[in-house]
Design a protein around this motif. Structure first.
Motif, PDB file in Angstrom:
ATOM      1  N   SER A  15      47.510  13.412 -15.381  1.00  0.00           N
ATOM      2  CA  SER A  15      48.059  12.370 -14.519  1.00  0.00           C
ATOM      3  C   SER A  15      47.082  12.084 -13.387  1.00  0.00           C
ATOM      4  O   SER A  15      46.230  12.903 -13.063  1.00  0.00           O
ATOM      5  CB  SER A  15      49.406  12.801 -13.922  1.00  0.00           C
ATOM      6  OG  SER A  15      50.378  12.939 -14.922  1.00  0.00           O
ATOM      7  N   ILE A  16      47.252  10.929 -12.790  1.00  0.00           N
ATOM      8  CA  ILE A  16      46.452  10.520 -11.641  1.00  0.00           C
ATOM      9  C   ILE A  16      47.386  10.391 -10.451  1.00  0.00           C
ATOM     10  O   ILE A  16      48.406   9.704 -10.531  1.00  0.00           O
ATOM     11  CB  ILE A  16      45.788   9.148 -11.890  1.00  0.00           C
ATOM     12  CG1 ILE A  16      44.912   9.163 -13.145  1.00  0.00           C
ATOM     13  CG2 ILE A  16      45.028   8.666 -10.667  1.00  0.00           C
ATOM     14  CD1 ILE A  16      43.660   9.977 -13.043  1.00  0.00           C
ATOM     15  N   ILE A  41      37.751   7.030 -18.036  1.00  0.00           N
ATOM     16  CA  ILE A  41      39.001   7.235 -17.309  1.00  0.00           C
ATOM     17  C   ILE A  41      39.667   5.876 -17.167  1.00  0.00           C
ATOM     18  O   ILE A  41      39.089   4.939 -16.604  1.00  0.00           O
ATOM     19  CB  ILE A  41      38.747   7.854 -15.915  1.00  0.00           C
ATOM     20  CG1 ILE A  41      38.120   9.231 -16.085  1.00  0.00           C
ATOM     21  CG2 ILE A  41      40.047   7.916 -15.113  1.00  0.00           C
ATOM     22  CD1 ILE A  41      37.723   9.902 -14.807  1.00  0.00           C
ATOM     23  N   THR A  42      40.888   5.776 -17.721  1.00  0.00           N
ATOM     24  CA  THR A  42      41.627   4.516 -17.683  1.00  0.00           C
ATOM     25  C   THR A  42      43.073   4.791 -17.283  1.00  0.00           C
ATOM     26  O   THR A  42      43.728   5.660 -17.870  1.00  0.00           O
ATOM     27  CB  THR A  42      41.616   3.828 -19.073  1.00  0.00           C
ATOM     28  OG1 THR A  42      40.272   3.659 -19.495  1.00  0.00           O
ATOM     29  CG2 THR A  42      42.292   2.473 -19.021  1.00  0.00           C
ATOM     30  N   LYS A  50      44.776  -2.386 -13.533  1.00  0.00           N
ATOM     31  CA  LYS A  50      44.086  -1.503 -14.471  1.00  0.00           C
ATOM     32  C   LYS A  50      42.751  -1.021 -13.907  1.00  0.00           C
ATOM     33  O   LYS A  50      41.959  -1.813 -13.408  1.00  0.00           O
ATOM     34  CB  LYS A  50      43.837  -2.232 -15.792  1.00  0.00           C
ATOM     35  CG  LYS A  50      43.214  -1.367 -16.856  1.00  0.00           C
ATOM     36  CD  LYS A  50      43.058  -2.123 -18.159  1.00  0.00           C
ATOM     37  CE  LYS A  50      42.459  -1.228 -19.219  1.00  0.00           C
ATOM     38  NZ  LYS A  50      42.294  -1.922 -20.499  1.00  0.00           N
ATOM     39  N   PHE A  51      42.527   0.309 -14.026  1.00  0.00           N
ATOM     40  CA  PHE A  51      41.270   0.914 -13.606  1.00  0.00           C
ATOM     41  C   PHE A  51      40.528   1.395 -14.841  1.00  0.00           C
ATOM     42  O   PHE A  51      41.112   2.024 -15.728  1.00  0.00           O
ATOM     43  CB  PHE A  51      41.508   2.100 -12.675  1.00  0.00           C
ATOM     44  CG  PHE A  51      40.242   2.814 -12.287  1.00  0.00           C
ATOM     45  CD1 PHE A  51      39.465   2.337 -11.248  1.00  0.00           C
ATOM     46  CD2 PHE A  51      39.811   3.933 -12.978  1.00  0.00           C
ATOM     47  CE1 PHE A  51      38.273   2.975 -10.892  1.00  0.00           C
ATOM     48  CE2 PHE A  51      38.638   4.585 -12.635  1.00  0.00           C
ATOM     49  CZ  PHE A  51      37.874   4.100 -11.586  1.00  0.00           C
ATOM     50  N   GLU A  52      39.232   1.109 -14.903  1.00  0.00           N
ATOM     51  CA  GLU A  52      38.352   1.623 -15.949  1.00  0.00           C
ATOM     52  C   GLU A  52      37.138   2.239 -15.276  1.00  0.00           C
ATOM     53  O   GLU A  52      36.514   1.597 -14.428  1.00  0.00           O
ATOM     54  CB  GLU A  52      37.910   0.506 -16.889  1.00  0.00           C
ATOM     55  CG  GLU A  52      39.043  -0.090 -17.698  1.00  0.00           C
ATOM     56  CD  GLU A  52      38.597  -1.218 -18.613  1.00  0.00           C
ATOM     57  OE1 GLU A  52      37.461  -1.728 -18.452  1.00  0.00           O
ATOM     58  OE2 GLU A  52      39.394  -1.598 -19.482  1.00  0.00           O
ATOM     59  N   THR A  59      30.808  12.099  -9.370  1.00  0.00           N
ATOM     60  CA  THR A  59      31.251  10.890  -8.670  1.00  0.00           C
ATOM     61  C   THR A  59      32.043  10.020  -9.640  1.00  0.00           C
ATOM     62  O   THR A  59      31.589   9.764 -10.756  1.00  0.00           O
ATOM     63  CB  THR A  59      30.041  10.103  -8.130  1.00  0.00           C
ATOM     64  OG1 THR A  59      29.312  10.947  -7.225  1.00  0.00           O
ATOM     65  CG2 THR A  59      30.471   8.852  -7.394  1.00  0.00           C
ATOM     66  N   LEU A  60      33.230   9.599  -9.221  1.00  0.00           N
ATOM     67  CA  LEU A  60      34.026   8.672 -10.018  1.00  0.00           C
ATOM     68  C   LEU A  60      33.529   7.260  -9.742  1.00  0.00           C
ATOM     69  O   LEU A  60      33.529   6.798  -8.603  1.00  0.00           O
ATOM     70  CB  LEU A  60      35.510   8.790  -9.657  1.00  0.00           C
ATOM     71  CG  LEU A  60      36.458   7.830 -10.374  1.00  0.00           C
ATOM     72  CD1 LEU A  60      36.463   8.090 -11.879  1.00  0.00           C
ATOM     73  CD2 LEU A  60      37.858   7.956  -9.811  1.00  0.00           C
ATOM     74  N   VAL A  61      33.084   6.594 -10.797  1.00  0.00           N
ATOM     75  CA  VAL A  61      32.536   5.243 -10.694  1.00  0.00           C
ATOM     76  C   VAL A  61      33.386   4.352 -11.597  1.00  0.00           C
ATOM     77  O   VAL A  61      33.617   4.682 -12.758  1.00  0.00           O
ATOM     78  CB  VAL A  61      31.064   5.212 -11.158  1.00  0.00           C
ATOM     79  CG1 VAL A  61      30.516   3.799 -11.097  1.00  0.00           C
ATOM     80  CG2 VAL A  61      30.220   6.157 -10.340  1.00  0.00           C
ATOM     81  N   GLY A  62      33.880   3.244 -11.062  1.00  0.00           N
ATOM     82  CA  GLY A  62      34.674   2.348 -11.888  1.00  0.00           C
ATOM     83  C   GLY A  62      35.167   1.150 -11.129  1.00  0.00           C
ATOM     84  O   GLY A  62      34.727   0.878 -10.005  1.00  0.00           O
TER      85      GLY A  62
END
Length: 89
Positions: A15-16, A41-42, A50-52, A59-62
């Motif tokens: 989960s996020i 990661i979606t 919506k996040f992609e 590092t989280l890049v999106g």
């Protein structure tokens, strides 16, 4: 944003926990992660859409696709983790 193992043993085991802090903190959302691997990661937020993205060098890049909002978040201790460790002293 915090990526959590929610204790389920099926495909939805991640989960996020997402909370927007622009101006004033918004109510956090606990969201299912549709795809959760370092390469993909979606998830979808009621607030941001919506996040992609993916993880590169810790590092989280999106991007939140519908609104074109890009993220580049380095791994760090969360605000809540810092608050708890400060109270312990």
């Amino acid at each position: 944003m915090l990526i959590l193992n929610n204790g389920q043993s099926d495909l939805n085991s991640v989960s996020i926990l997402f909370q927007l802090f622009e101006g004033w903190p918004k109510k956090p959302e606990l969201l299912d992660c549709f795809e959760c691997s370092p390469d993909n990661i979606t998830f979808e937020s009621e607030v941001m859409g919506k996040f992609e993205g993916k993880v590169q060098n810790d590092t989280l890049v999106g991007e939140f696709v519908e609104i074109g909002y890009s993220l580049n978040l380095s791994r760090s201790t969360s605000f809540w983790q810092r608050s708890i460790s400060t109270q312990d002293k």
